[in-house]
Enzyme design. Sequence first.
Site, short mmCIF file in Angstrom:
data_model
loop_
_atom_site.label_atom_id
_atom_site.label_comp_id
_atom_site.label_asym_id
_atom_site.label_seq_id
_atom_site.Cartn_x
_atom_site.Cartn_y
_atom_site.Cartn_z
N ARG A 11 -8.67 -0.39 4.43
CA ARG A 11 -7.84 0.68 3.85
C ARG A 11 -6.48 0.11 3.44
NH1 ARG A 11 -6.32 4.77 7.72
NH2 ARG A 11 -4.92 5.17 6.00
N ARG A 33 -0.20 14.20 12.78
CA ARG A 33 0.27 14.05 11.39
C ARG A 33 0.56 15.42 10.74
NH1 ARG A 33 -1.41 8.84 9.85
NH2 ARG A 33 0.30 8.80 8.38
N PRO A 34 1.42 16.24 11.31
CA PRO A 34 1.74 17.54 10.69
C PRO A 34 2.49 17.36 9.36
CG PRO A 34 3.22 17.07 12.49
CD PRO A 34 2.20 15.96 12.49
N ILE A 35 2.64 18.46 8.63
CA ILE A 35 3.38 18.38 7.36
C ILE A 35 4.51 19.41 7.32
CG2 ILE A 35 1.48 17.40 5.99
CD1 ILE A 35 0.97 20.23 4.90
N ASP A 36 4.96 19.85 8.50
CA ASP A 36 6.01 20.88 8.55
C ASP A 36 7.30 20.45 7.86
OD1 ASP A 36 5.90 19.07 10.79
OD2 ASP A 36 7.63 20.11 11.61
N LYS A 40 0.84 -1.21 0.00
CA LYS A 40 0.00 0.00 0.00
C LYS A 40 0.88 1.25 0.00
CE LYS A 40 -1.74 1.54 4.01
NZ LYS A 40 -1.42 2.95 4.28
N ASN A 41 1.93 1.24 0.83
CA ASN A 41 2.73 2.46 1.00
C ASN A 41 3.75 2.68 -0.10
OD1 ASN A 41 1.16 2.88 3.18
ND2 ASN A 41 2.71 2.32 4.71
N ASP A 87 4.49 0.43 11.99
CA ASP A 87 3.25 -0.14 11.45
C ASP A 87 3.01 -1.56 11.94
OD1 ASP A 87 3.35 1.52 8.20
OD2 ASP A 87 2.85 2.18 10.22
N CYS A 108 -5.15 11.97 11.90
CA CYS A 108 -5.95 10.74 11.96
C CYS A 108 -5.76 10.15 13.35
CB CYS A 108 -5.54 9.79 10.86
SG CYS A 108 -3.95 9.12 11.18
N ARG A 168 -4.50 10.80 3.92
CA ARG A 168 -3.24 11.53 4.15
C ARG A 168 -2.39 11.55 2.91
NH1 ARG A 168 0.11 14.06 7.62
NH2 ARG A 168 2.28 13.57 7.25
C1 EPZ Z 1 4.10 6.83 6.19
O1 EPZ Z 1 3.33 7.84 6.80
C2 EPZ Z 1 3.17 5.63 6.07
N1 EPZ Z 1 2.05 5.97 5.19
C3 EPZ Z 1 2.67 5.22 7.45
O2 EPZ Z 1 1.89 4.04 7.29
C4 EPZ Z 1 3.87 4.87 8.32
O3 EPZ Z 1 3.42 4.59 9.63
C5 EPZ Z 1 4.84 6.07 8.37
O4 EPZ Z 1 5.21 6.45 7.02
C6 EPZ Z 1 6.11 5.75 9.14
O5 EPZ Z 1 6.72 4.65 8.58
C7 EPZ Z 1 2.26 5.98 3.85
O6 EPZ Z 1 3.35 5.74 3.38
C8 EPZ Z 1 1.05 6.28 3.01
P1 EPZ Z 1 6.16 10.06 8.49
P2 EPZ Z 1 3.92 9.33 6.89
O7 EPZ Z 1 6.08 11.33 7.74
O8 EPZ Z 1 4.69 9.65 5.68
C9 EPZ Z 1 6.02 13.15 12.07
C10 EPZ Z 1 0.12 2.61 7.69
O9 EPZ Z 1 -0.27 2.06 8.72
N2 EPZ Z 1 6.02 14.16 11.00
O10 EPZ Z 1 7.38 9.21 8.37
O11 EPZ Z 1 2.81 10.23 7.28
C11 EPZ Z 1 4.72 12.37 12.10
O12 EPZ Z 1 3.73 13.07 12.86
C12 EPZ Z 1 0.51 4.06 7.69
O13 EPZ Z 1 0.27 2.02 6.57
C13 EPZ Z 1 6.14 15.51 11.34
O14 EPZ Z 1 6.25 15.86 12.52
O15 EPZ Z 1 4.91 9.16 8.13
C14 EPZ Z 1 5.13 11.08 12.75
O16 EPZ Z 1 5.15 11.26 14.15
C15 EPZ Z 1 0.26 4.71 9.04
N3 EPZ Z 1 6.13 16.45 10.36
C16 EPZ Z 1 6.56 10.87 12.23
O17 EPZ Z 1 7.01 12.15 11.78
C17 EPZ Z 1 6.01 16.10 9.04
O18 EPZ Z 1 6.03 16.99 8.17
C18 EPZ Z 1 6.64 9.88 11.07
O19 EPZ Z 1 5.84 10.37 10.04
C19 EPZ Z 1 5.88 14.74 8.71
C20 EPZ Z 1 5.90 13.78 9.70
#
Ligand code: EPZ
Length: 416
Positions: free
Chosen positions: A396, A119-122, A21-22, A304, A114, A90
């Site tokens: 999902r 889930r910020p995007i900073d 999926k990812n 995950d 969620c 997301r």
């Molecule tokens: C991806 O999410 C995956 N989703 C998630 O899988 C997975 O848990 C995650 O990576 C970590 O491996 C997809 O690929 C579609 P991150 P993503 O950005 O990209 C913080 C599942 O179960 N963060 O690596 O959103 C964030 O809040 C899903 O299949 C910021 O602070 O994960 C988190 O605490 C769930 N600012 C950490 O970093 C940002 O701009 C990891 O997030 C981005 C993230």
Amino acid sequence: MKYVINGGNKLFGKVNIDSAKNSILPIIAATIMCDEECVIRDLPLYLDVIEMVAILEKLGKKVEFQGNNLIISGEISSTSVIMAETKTLRSSIFMMGSILSKYRKAIFTYPGGCDIGKRPIDIHLDGLKKLGIKFTFANDLIYCDGNKIAGNNIELSFPSVGATENIMMASTLIEGEITVIKNCAREPEIVDLANFINSMGGKVFGAGYETIVVFGVKKLHGTNYKCIADRIATGTYLIAGAMCQGRIEACNVNPNYLLPLIVFLRNSGCKVDLFSDKIVLENFSRPKSIAKIETQTYPGFPTDMQSLILAMQTISKGNSIIHETVFEARFKVVSELQKMGAKINVSERYATIVGTSKLKPAFVSCPDLRGGAGLVLATLSAKGKSVVDEIFHIERGYYKFDENLKSLGANIEKVE
Ligand code: EPZ
């Protein structure tokens, strides 16, 4: 929809693991950068994938399914990604990088948080700003201006998977420019995305390591691609075998993507044999608890799989501590497991588990995708009739989940 489960059966058989999926979600976003025909083969219909394809179609892309293959072609007619799906999904944020790379402007709704954290995007925005992209925020929308986009050296404050993918895509079509992304995520799905972009004529090097280098190109051509197998789904079926006992063969997977889980399963007393394209687990006794589990970014133990290993620890022999270091709210499933008699204590990012020999069957509700999968494993291992509700969370990220489990001997029915 819900699952009615009569737990207690041992599980035996083979599961062919579907594409990840990812991997699929960012790769679907990457097709926005190419007008020619892109074929993604053997596409499992995860609900998230269906939603992502729907967004692509609303943006103007031509999409059609031929059997299990998804054919995407043509140009988008709008760079405004403002639709209901983006609130729940997301992954629509991955389209920011691909749209800006090719069209240099975009409007997005702020992606919803969620059930596992805000889930910020900073980190996404900081990295894209380093590429010269300007953002303005008004009435819950993000206006993106990429007219001055240019390559740059970027160091991520945290190896965010989504941010790494977004910046990789944003820099793909900055012709003649070099972008270096340091402290980037190293997940296999990042490598899959880079391979996909390169299969279209992109130039992305270093994916899977802590530094990625992107040489911007003018144009991408069509491709025909199959994603890697889903390592989290693989772990789910293996842990099902460990908890219910029996023998599981997870086929069409690369064992190298699951090494931390394989170590844990062996330490818990399971026999795990590795082959070039499959993993075979055998277990006929109550698992031993793993004293300390800490989730990490890849190549550490994946967040995950945390809900799944948590479910396993509730019936293992001994005590266990799980430290969730990646997400700040990923223990929502605990209260549901406690309804089954699980002995778990949560304090901030730590869960302490005292293993019990048997869980009680119960009526439980999925709090999120992986928590839901953990509940299914727990109810499969508990003798008696359980009901798992809100299973849209599970669908999902798992395709034909109940059918696969039934083929392994589980007594599971999907009902309204
Ligand atoms: C991806 O999410 C995956 N989703 C998630 O899988 C997975 O848990 C995650 O990576 C970590 O491996 C997809 O690929 C579609 P991150 P993503 O950005 O990209 C913080 C599942 O179960 N963060 O690596 O959103 C964030 O809040 C899903 O299949 C910021 O602070 O994960 C988190 O605490 C769930 N600012 C950490 O970093 C940002 O701009 C990891 O997030 C981005 C993230």
